[in-house]
Write an enzyme that holds these catalytic residues in place. Structure first.
Site, PDB file in Angstrom:
ATOM      1  N   ARG A 147       0.843  -1.198   0.000  1.00 31.22           N
ATOM      2  CA  ARG A 147       0.000   0.000   0.000  1.00 31.22           C
ATOM      3  C   ARG A 147       0.879   1.248   0.000  1.00 31.22           C
ATOM      4  O   ARG A 147       2.016   1.219   0.484  1.00 31.22           O
ATOM      5  CB  ARG A 147      -0.914   0.037   1.229  1.00 31.22           C
ATOM      6  CG  ARG A 147      -1.922  -1.095   1.319  1.00 31.22           C
ATOM      7  CD  ARG A 147      -2.787  -0.934   2.567  1.00 31.22           C
ATOM      8  NE  ARG A 147      -3.791  -1.978   2.699  1.00 31.22           N
ATOM      9  CZ  ARG A 147      -3.644  -3.094   3.401  1.00 31.22           C
ATOM     10  NH1 ARG A 147      -2.500  -3.303   4.065  1.00 31.22           N
ATOM     11  NH2 ARG A 147      -4.605  -3.997   3.469  1.00 31.22           N
ATOM     12  N   LYS A 171      -2.469  -2.407   8.069  1.00 29.91           N
ATOM     13  CA  LYS A 171      -3.608  -1.873   8.813  1.00 29.91           C
ATOM     14  C   LYS A 171      -3.734  -2.587  10.152  1.00 29.91           C
ATOM     15  O   LYS A 171      -3.528  -3.787  10.241  1.00 29.91           O
ATOM     16  CB  LYS A 171      -4.901  -2.063   8.005  1.00 29.91           C
ATOM     17  CG  LYS A 171      -4.985  -1.172   6.769  1.00 29.91           C
ATOM     18  CD  LYS A 171      -6.314  -1.340   6.071  1.00 29.91           C
ATOM     19  CE  LYS A 171      -6.453  -0.381   4.898  1.00 29.91           C
ATOM     20  NZ  LYS A 171      -7.752  -0.532   4.201  1.00 29.91           N
ATOM     21  N   HIS A 244      -2.828   2.726  -5.872  1.00 24.44           N
ATOM     22  CA  HIS A 244      -3.571   1.474  -5.707  1.00 24.44           C
ATOM     23  C   HIS A 244      -3.625   0.678  -7.007  1.00 24.44           C
ATOM     24  O   HIS A 244      -3.836  -0.544  -6.978  1.00 24.44           O
ATOM     25  CB  HIS A 244      -4.977   1.769  -5.192  1.00 24.44           C
ATOM     26  CG  HIS A 244      -5.325   1.012  -3.953  1.00 24.44           C
ATOM     27  ND1 HIS A 244      -4.605   1.128  -2.776  1.00 24.44           N
ATOM     28  CD2 HIS A 244      -6.287   0.087  -3.695  1.00 24.44           C
ATOM     29  CE1 HIS A 244      -5.129   0.336  -1.856  1.00 24.44           C
ATOM     30  NE2 HIS A 244      -6.142  -0.307  -2.391  1.00 24.44           N
ATOM     31  N   ARG A 247      -1.044  -1.873  -6.952  1.00 22.15           N
ATOM     32  CA  ARG A 247      -1.470  -2.966  -6.061  1.00 22.15           C
ATOM     33  C   ARG A 247      -2.461  -3.868  -6.788  1.00 22.15           C
ATOM     34  O   ARG A 247      -2.375  -5.105  -6.702  1.00 22.15           O
ATOM     35  CB  ARG A 247      -2.093  -2.348  -4.808  1.00 22.15           C
ATOM     36  CG  ARG A 247      -2.510  -3.325  -3.718  1.00 22.15           C
ATOM     37  CD  ARG A 247      -2.804  -2.519  -2.460  1.00 22.15           C
ATOM     38  NE  ARG A 247      -3.624  -3.228  -1.501  1.00 22.15           N
ATOM     39  CZ  ARG A 247      -3.156  -4.067  -0.582  1.00 22.15           C
ATOM     40  NH1 ARG A 247      -1.871  -4.330  -0.526  1.00 22.15           N
ATOM     41  NH2 ARG A 247      -3.968  -4.651   0.278  1.00 22.15           N
ATOM     42  N   HIS A 270      -5.043  -8.721   3.204  1.00 18.29           N
ATOM     43  CA  HIS A 270      -6.498  -8.637   3.359  1.00 18.29           C
ATOM     44  C   HIS A 270      -6.958  -9.516   4.521  1.00 18.29           C
ATOM     45  O   HIS A 270      -6.547 -10.677   4.628  1.00 18.29           O
ATOM     46  CB  HIS A 270      -7.204  -9.104   2.080  1.00 18.29           C
ATOM     47  CG  HIS A 270      -7.160  -8.112   0.974  1.00 18.29           C
ATOM     48  ND1 HIS A 270      -7.398  -8.439  -0.346  1.00 18.29           N
ATOM     49  CD2 HIS A 270      -6.898  -6.775   0.987  1.00 18.29           C
ATOM     50  CE1 HIS A 270      -7.293  -7.354  -1.094  1.00 18.29           C
ATOM     51  NE2 HIS A 270      -6.999  -6.336  -0.307  1.00 18.29           N
ATOM     52  N   TYR A 279     -10.581  -9.626  -7.530  1.00 15.71           N
ATOM     53  CA  TYR A 279      -9.602  -9.737  -8.613  1.00 15.71           C
ATOM     54  C   TYR A 279      -9.887 -10.920  -9.517  1.00 15.71           C
ATOM     55  O   TYR A 279      -9.457 -10.945 -10.665  1.00 15.71           O
ATOM     56  CB  TYR A 279      -8.183  -9.840  -8.034  1.00 15.71           C
ATOM     57  CG  TYR A 279      -7.778  -8.602  -7.288  1.00 15.71           C
ATOM     58  CD1 TYR A 279      -7.461  -7.420  -7.968  1.00 15.71           C
ATOM     59  CD2 TYR A 279      -7.731  -8.580  -5.896  1.00 15.71           C
ATOM     60  CE1 TYR A 279      -7.114  -6.271  -7.281  1.00 15.71           C
ATOM     61  CE2 TYR A 279      -7.384  -7.435  -5.205  1.00 15.71           C
ATOM     62  CZ  TYR A 279      -7.077  -6.285  -5.905  1.00 15.71           C
ATOM     63  OH  TYR A 279      -6.734  -5.137  -5.228  1.00 15.71           O
TER      64      TYR A 279
END
Length: 302
Positions: A147, A171, A244, A247, A270, A279
């Site tokens: 990220r 995160k 992004h 990514r 994730h 995806y």
């Protein structure tokens, strides 16, 4: 009283959830939106909100012509707020649990084709410190799917050249190790031994961040976005390249090459597999396009 509960919730998010300033800002906006609705409807206490009140609140959100995604986020935020208040004993029920989240429109992630990537990789002047830095940004973001915020905060001690991995703090302060290939390794070594040393000499402040700006200070996420936009212009591409997109490209190319969905989930950091599954829609669309345009009996005869 209402402001006190909001501040208590924000403290919880900061200390227990390690939420970012960005996350805190959106939670506050979503909760304040409910507070404004309560004031308009003369509702004094959060305990006075029931299922019918929530339905009325939803109507006001749709009247503001908010997207389904925005409405879904607000409801999700308020569910979390009430869940916290239940835990603290400030309310005895969570009325937002009874409301179904509106289904979001499926927006497929945009990605770059190999030809577009190659054009970007040829743009930077590798004889200059900034050119070396820009090349590493491209190589590393495409090689790892990192990220932009993770990239900006990457430190020197997070790089292991022996194993060709970087340690990323994602995160919620969750750590994950990401491998990188020979192209990124070569670009990293060149930048760290040459370009970064030049940039570092321009600042009196010593820091351990990998990516520095022209003044020798740590680069910002906004700075990375600007660099990528300039690279697109220099490559004469018509695509809009936000961080992004690299990514997305990382994940799409891995799945196209047969990578396991669970493995890609771990690499992207994730929490839920559903975040990665989007995806597969991209790869399925591409496979169908290739089939319809390549198989001799795929198209109907005119």
């Amino acid at each position: 009283m209402l402001e006190d509960l909001l501040q208590k919730f924000e403290t919880y998010l900061q200390i227990e959830k390690n939420a970012s300033k960005y996350t805190l800002t959106y939670y506050r906006k979503d909760i304040e939106s409910l507070y404004l609705f309560m004031e308009k409807e003369c509702i004094q206490e959060l305990t006075n909100i029931d299922y019918q009140t929530v339905r009325l609140y939803l109507t006001t959100l749709y009247d503001q012509q908010l997207s389904r995604k925005s409405v879904s986020r607000k409801i999700s935020s308020l569910r979390s707020f009430y869940r916290f208040l239940e835990r603290e004993g400030d309310v005895d029920k969570n009325p937002f649990l009874q409301v179904s989240l509106p289904k979001s429109e499926l927006t497929l992630p945009n990605f770059l084709y190999h030809e577009e990537l190659e054009a970007l990789f040829r743009v930077s002047d590798l004889s200059t410190p900034l050119g070396q830095r820009n090349q590493v940004l491209l190589e590393l973001m495409y090689a790892t799917g990192i990220r932009v915020s993770e990239c900006a905060t990457l430190t020197l001690d997070a790089i292991d050249f022996d194993l060709q991995t970087i340690l990323v703090i994602g995160k919620g302060r969750k750590e994950r190790y990401l491998p990188f290939g020979s192209f990124a390794a070569k670009a990293l070594l060149r930048y760290l031994e040459d370009g970064r040393e030049v940039l570092k000499s321009k600042s009196n402040n010593s820091n351990a961040f990998v990516f520095l700006n022209a003044k020798g200070n740590p680069i910002t996420t906004r700075g990375i976005r600007l660099i990528l936009n300039n690279l697109v212009k220099d490559a004469a591409l018509t695509v809009h390249l936000h961080p992004h997109a690299l990514r997305h490209t990382f994940a799409t190319h891995l799945l196209d090459a047969g990578a396991d969905l669970r493995g890609v989930q771990e690499l992207l950091g994730h929490e839920h597999l559903s975040s990665t599954q989007i995806y597969t829609h991209v790869t399925k669309d591409r496979l169908q396009h290739v089939y319809m345009n390549s198989h001799p009996r795929a198209k109907k005869n005119k």
